[in-house]
Design a protein around this motif. Structure first.
Motif, mmCIF file in Angstrom:
data_model
loop_
_atom_site.group_PDB
_atom_site.id
_atom_site.type_symbol
_atom_site.label_atom_id
_atom_site.label_comp_id
_atom_site.label_asym_id
_atom_site.label_seq_id
_atom_site.Cartn_x
_atom_site.Cartn_y
_atom_site.Cartn_z
ATOM 1 N N ARG A 192 0.860 -1.193 0.000
ATOM 2 C CA ARG A 192 0.000 0.000 0.000
ATOM 3 C C ARG A 192 0.887 1.231 0.000
ATOM 4 O O ARG A 192 1.545 1.530 0.973
ATOM 5 N N GLU B 77 0.702 4.731 0.309
ATOM 6 C CA GLU B 77 -0.181 5.864 0.611
ATOM 7 C C GLU B 77 0.410 7.111 -0.009
ATOM 8 O O GLU B 77 1.587 7.401 0.162
ATOM 9 N N ARG C 179 -2.751 17.000 -0.809
ATOM 10 C CA ARG C 179 -2.964 18.338 -0.255
ATOM 11 C C ARG C 179 -2.355 19.371 -1.188
ATOM 12 O O ARG C 179 -1.226 19.190 -1.656
ATOM 13 N N ASP D 65 2.706 18.709 6.868
ATOM 14 C CA ASP D 65 3.288 17.415 7.155
ATOM 15 C C ASP D 65 3.082 16.498 5.949
ATOM 16 O O ASP D 65 1.965 16.080 5.667
ATOM 17 N N ARG E 285 5.344 13.599 3.114
ATOM 18 C CA ARG E 285 6.619 12.968 2.815
ATOM 19 C C ARG E 285 7.269 13.653 1.614
ATOM 20 O O ARG E 285 8.463 13.839 1.555
#
Lengths: 695, 270
Positions: free
Chosen positions: A505, A507, A547, A607, A609
């Protein structure tokens, strides 16, 4: 060398006589020549007269000043020029020229303000009390809100000692605010003596004695450092020893110093300690006067707000009592920490941070919390808009005299100077006025086919979960692999250990900021294509759940850098945002550095990655009325992008400028930009590019 | 020299783990345990949440199984999975299942770090059903009365986006933890690390200074745990300033200016 000087100093117009300078430089070692010439060239990009003055003085300074200091002096001069103009900058130059080498024999080992200020700023923040700012000034002093320190601390021949001395100054300034030195009206007290100057200096000495004793108790390590630095100081006279005996007592306060002042005034000499600060009664009084009423109002308004919150929480259960609401505050000053127990209407409450800060500040001013500060403000007693700093209306500043209040300041890289221009760009965030029209719907209709295709592509992107077969570890058994392995085992072959299925998975954890060029040159087709591109992009991004934020940028000169909020990271993609996209209109010029810096800052607060910063532009950085043209603009933009990359952001640029190949690879690196020939491609290509750079 | 292998489901904590209560958390936890309500511990890192759990496990004399959650933790990692051994498939329980079976305390540390899809497996365990669904086995495991579920998270440190879901948090009794008061913290540091009261006092003062920096460039101030580390180094003969540098300053930040500022603070205190 002469030819270069002629060019840099534009002698054809300025008539500076460079021959003599060239002769003087020729006598120096090659390395020194290069150093001075390099700086003349760099300063000349800021101001030719400054460069000329530097050139005239530097050869004589070089033997007695370390290069590091000469550089700092040159940069400081340019900073002063940026802030206050040529006259003051020339004065700074003259000061260096007129300095007495005997007085500055340790300058080479001096601690520079720009080196120690960031460290000591944090240091003083760690000590309890009011938050104090550190600023650069002529001497060391404090007004109770900021600590002013000189640009160079150079009393000792050892660099670390000089840093420690700066630390001692900061600690003494902190102690003045923390232990009540600034609680009294110094000017008024000094006025009671025939020689107010003398009275003031005696009071300062008494207080330094008292504060040193406080520091010895609370911060023994720091006190040892103070003693080490002061080891050559004269021993105290018997009278001063007597004062010291009283002032080093645990309960000594400013009142004890005041009680001893007359006796100290009568003494012929007053000791001066290493790191002792100046006392500036005017500055202290001005800061205090400005603070008192403001903080009283703020505290009372906040108490009223807290009471209201409390009443809401208890809503129905509340009794119908008629007594006026009351607040009680119990200060606790133990273990070097200041803290407060608040009781609101009989209910104990943990004070929010801002209230605690206010209470601390008031306590430091009075040594207690005066009762009138604790009456919650009545209905309409203060207008919170006047009491609290509210964001300024970005347009209002242009109506009156110009000021920078409420704006954020960003540095700009000066390629010529090879240094930043500090606090150079005056930036304000504004919101795009929404236009409620049919643009959104029309765009979807116009690109109907494409939208469907986009959705499919992006949906595929979203479902990244896949089954990895034949793994050594996993959640489930891979039956095919197991059957094969068992057959192998029966055959006498070695059994594979790759028998598991693992669900992979991935994400999506991406935050992306879009920076849209809103310069005047986007007028017409380009503007429309940009808006269409944004709408298609938002449609696609909504599917992915990444986002994202959208900002536009434009500006005229460094004084008016504007960033237009179209969608922030927290805002949903709603009708308001759609109307704002529709409302994007061309504005002024293309100053890019500040926009990239500001968006990098915003992106780094999210926040995620992976952080991506995509610029959508129609041309090179350019600001018509300013130096922001050609190489300067390109280099500043490049530097802003480098800064972003250093914090882990991936910048990318989509541009419509056919000449972009000349400068974009230099700014973004070979693979970090894409050039579209035709503005009509923009809406569809942008989504495609987005897909590429985020997978 | 041999490392001991311990089976957590059979091991009970024999010696009382040192714990200084801050408020009524012990009574609250015991009441929740008796009433079979799961517990959520909130609080900044290193303020004593894990130690509290060890202490409670000792008090209640139940085995404690701790799982440190991370972003790759899957439901199978908690519940269990099939493994292939010698050509046979064998079911192996995960830590959560083992805790349920033995009626122990399962403590999921930093639960917010786990994947969202993992968190739902604890839902039926955390309400009045108190069951664990083991889908791959086709079984439901009903928790015995002794079983207790506890989770922890750090509201300051976790981001808004990774915040705990309402559907999860509303199943728990929440206990809020914070740094202890100065006097209590001093006692803890002195007891745990063996330094004198005077040194412990200075360590605590230093910690408060770093906590003042929270929000001004520091994410989190020094925790009690870090102070205990520093104290232990000091007891072992390291100078206080060096101990604070290695055990505290370097642990809370990498920023050069901030590191230097924190070092200056510690050298001022000692």
């Amino acid at each position: 060398m002469e030819a270069s000087l002629h060019t840099w100093l534009e002698t054809e117009f300025t008539y500076f006589k460079v021959e003599e300078l060239a002769g003087e430089l020729a006598a120096l070692a090659r390395d020194d020549q290069d150093f001075i010439l390099g700086w003349i060239r760099r300063i000349a990009s800021t101001h030719i007269t400054l460069a000329w003055q530097f050139g005239r003085r530097a050869p004589a300074l070089l033997p007695r000043m370390e290069r590091r200091l000469l550089e700092a002096w040159a940069v400081h001069t340019c900073d002063v020029f940026d802030r206050t103009g040529l006259q003051t900058a020339l004065r700074v130059m003259e000061q260096v020229d007129s300095f007495d080498p005997a007085q500055h024999k340790h300058d080479a080992a001096g601690a520079l303000f720009e080196d120690f200020a960031p460290v000591l700023g944090n240091f003083v923040c760690g000590l309890s009390g009011r938050r104090l700012r550190i600023e650069e000034g002529d001497k060391a002093w404090t007004d109770g809100e900021r600590i002013v320190l000189p640009p160079l601390v150079a009393e000792f021949s050892d660099r670390d000692d000089n840093f420690q001395l700066a630390k001692v100054m900061v600690a003494l300034a902190w102690a003045q605010t923390r232990f009540g030195t600034l609680r009294v009206d110094h000017a008024q007290i000094a006025a009671g003596y025939a020689d107010p100057e003398r009275a003031l200096s005696r009071l300062n000495a008494l207080e330094t004695l008292r504060l040193s004793a406080r520091i010895a108790r609370d911060l023994p390590g720091l006190h040892r450092e103070m003693q080490r630095l002061a080891r050559v100081a004269e021993p105290l006279t018997p009278a001063w020893q007597a004062f010291a005996a009283r002032l080093t007592r645990d309960d000594a306060s400013i009142d004890d110093s005041l009680a001893l002042l007359a006796a100290a005034y009568a003494e012929p000499e007053s000791p001066r300690w290493t790191g002792q600060l100046d006392l500036r009664p005017d500055a202290v009084a001005a800061a205090r006067a400005a603070r008192l009423d403001k903080e009283k109002a703020r505290l009372r308004v906040r108490l009223a707000e807290l009471l209201e919150e409390q009443a809401e929480n208890r809503a129905s259960a509340a009794s119908q009592d008629t007594h006026p609401p009351a607040a009680e505050v119990e200060p606790r000053d133990e273990g070097g920490q200041l803290d407060f127990d608040i009781t609101l209407d009989g209910v104990p409450l943990a004070p929010p941070d801002d209230v605690r800060q206010l209470l601390t500040s008031v306590y430091l001013d009075f040594g207690e919390i005066p009762p009138e500060y604790l009456t919650p403000a009545g209905e309409g007693e203060y207008d919170p808009n006047l009491v609290f700093d509210r964001p300024e209306d970005p347009d209002a500043v242009w109506h009156g005299t110009y000021h920078e209040k409420g704006a954020e300041l960003y540095p700009e890289w000066d390629h010529g100077r090879q240094h930043y221009r500090k606090n150079w760009c005056v930036m304000r965030e504004k919101t795009v006025p929404p236009i409620q029209d049919d643009f959104y719907r029309q765009t979807l209709v116009k690109h109907q086919g494409a939208v469907k295709q986009l959705r499919r592509k992006f949906e595929a992107l979203r479902d990244e979960n896949r089954l990895d077969r034949r793994q050594t570890q996993g959640d489930e058994i891979d039956l095919d692999a197991l059957v094969e392995a068992l057959a192998d085992a029966k055959d006498g072959r070695e059994m594979s250990d790759r028998l598991f299925v693992r669900l992979h998975r991935a994400e999506r954890n991406i935050a992306v900021a879009f920076l849209v060029d809103m310069s005047g040159s986007t007028k017409g087709w380009i503007n429309e294509a940009e808006r269409e591109a944004l709408i298609l992009l938002c449609e696609a991004l909504e599917l992915l759940g990444d986002r994202y934020a959208i900002y536009g940028f434009s500006g005229t000169t460094r004084k008016r850098c504007e960033l237009f909020r179209i969608k922030t990271f927290d805002e949903p993609y709603d009708d308001e945002v759609k109307a704002r996209i529709s409302g994007i209109r061309p504005q002024e010029y293309t100053r890019m550095g500040f926009a990239l810096r500001h968006l990098s800052k915003l992106l780094n607060q999210v926040d995620a990655r992976t952080r991506v910063l995509v610029t959508l532009s129609d041309g090179r950085p350019d600001d018509y009325f300013d130096v922001y043209r050609g190489e300067y603009g390109v280099e500043d933009t490049r530097m802003a992008l480098l800064e972003a990359s250093r914090t882990g952001i991936h910048p990318f640029c989509i541009t419509l400028d056919r000449e972009a190949r000349d400068y974009l690879p230099h700014m973004y690196g070979a693979a970090r930009y894409v050039l579209l020939d035709d503005v009509r491609q923009l809406p569809l290509k942008v989504t495609d590019i987005y897909r590429r750079i985020t997978t | 020299m041999n490392a001991r292998t311990l089976d957590p489901t059979e091991r009970l904590i024999e010696k009382e783990p040192y714990y200084e209560p801050v408020g009524e958390e012990i009574a609250l936890f015991e009441a929740a345990y008796r009433q079979r309500i799961p517990v959520l511990l909130k609080g900044p890192t290193g303020c004593g949440k894990t130690r509290f759990m060890e202490h409670m496990a000792w008090r209640l004399q139940r085995p404690l199984i701790t799982v440190s959650c991370h972003d790759d933790l899957t439901a199978s990692d908690l519940v269990g999975r099939y493994l292939v051994k010698g050509g046979e498939t064998v079911w192996v329980d995960g830590p959560l299942t083992r805790a349920v079976r033995c009626g122990g305390i399962c403590y999921l540390d930093e639960i917010v770090e786990a994947r969202k899809d993992t968190m739902v497996v604890i839902h039926p365990l955390a309400d009045d059903r108190r069951t664990l669904a083991m889908e791959k086995l086709g079984q439901m495991l009903e928790a015995p009365a002794e079983f207790c579920l506890a989770i922890s998270y750090n509201p300051g440190y976790q981001s808004v986006l990774k915040d705990l879901k309402q559907s999860t948090r509303q199943r728990f009794v929440a206990l809020e933890f914070d740094y202890p008061s100065a006097a209590l913290e001093q006692r803890i540091v002195a007891t745990e690390s063996g330094v004198s009261d005077a040194v412990a006092d200075k360590l605590v003062r230093f910690a408060q200074m770093t906590r003042n920096l929270k929000g001004s460039g520091l994410e989190e101030g020094a925790s009690t745990r870090l102070l205990v580390h520093a104290g232990k180094l000091i007891s072992d003969g390291i100078s206080p300033v060096t101990a604070c540098k290695s055990a505290v300053a370097q642990a809370v930040t990498d920023d050069a200016d901030m590191l230097k500022a924190i070092q200056e603070l510690s050298s001022s205190v000692f």
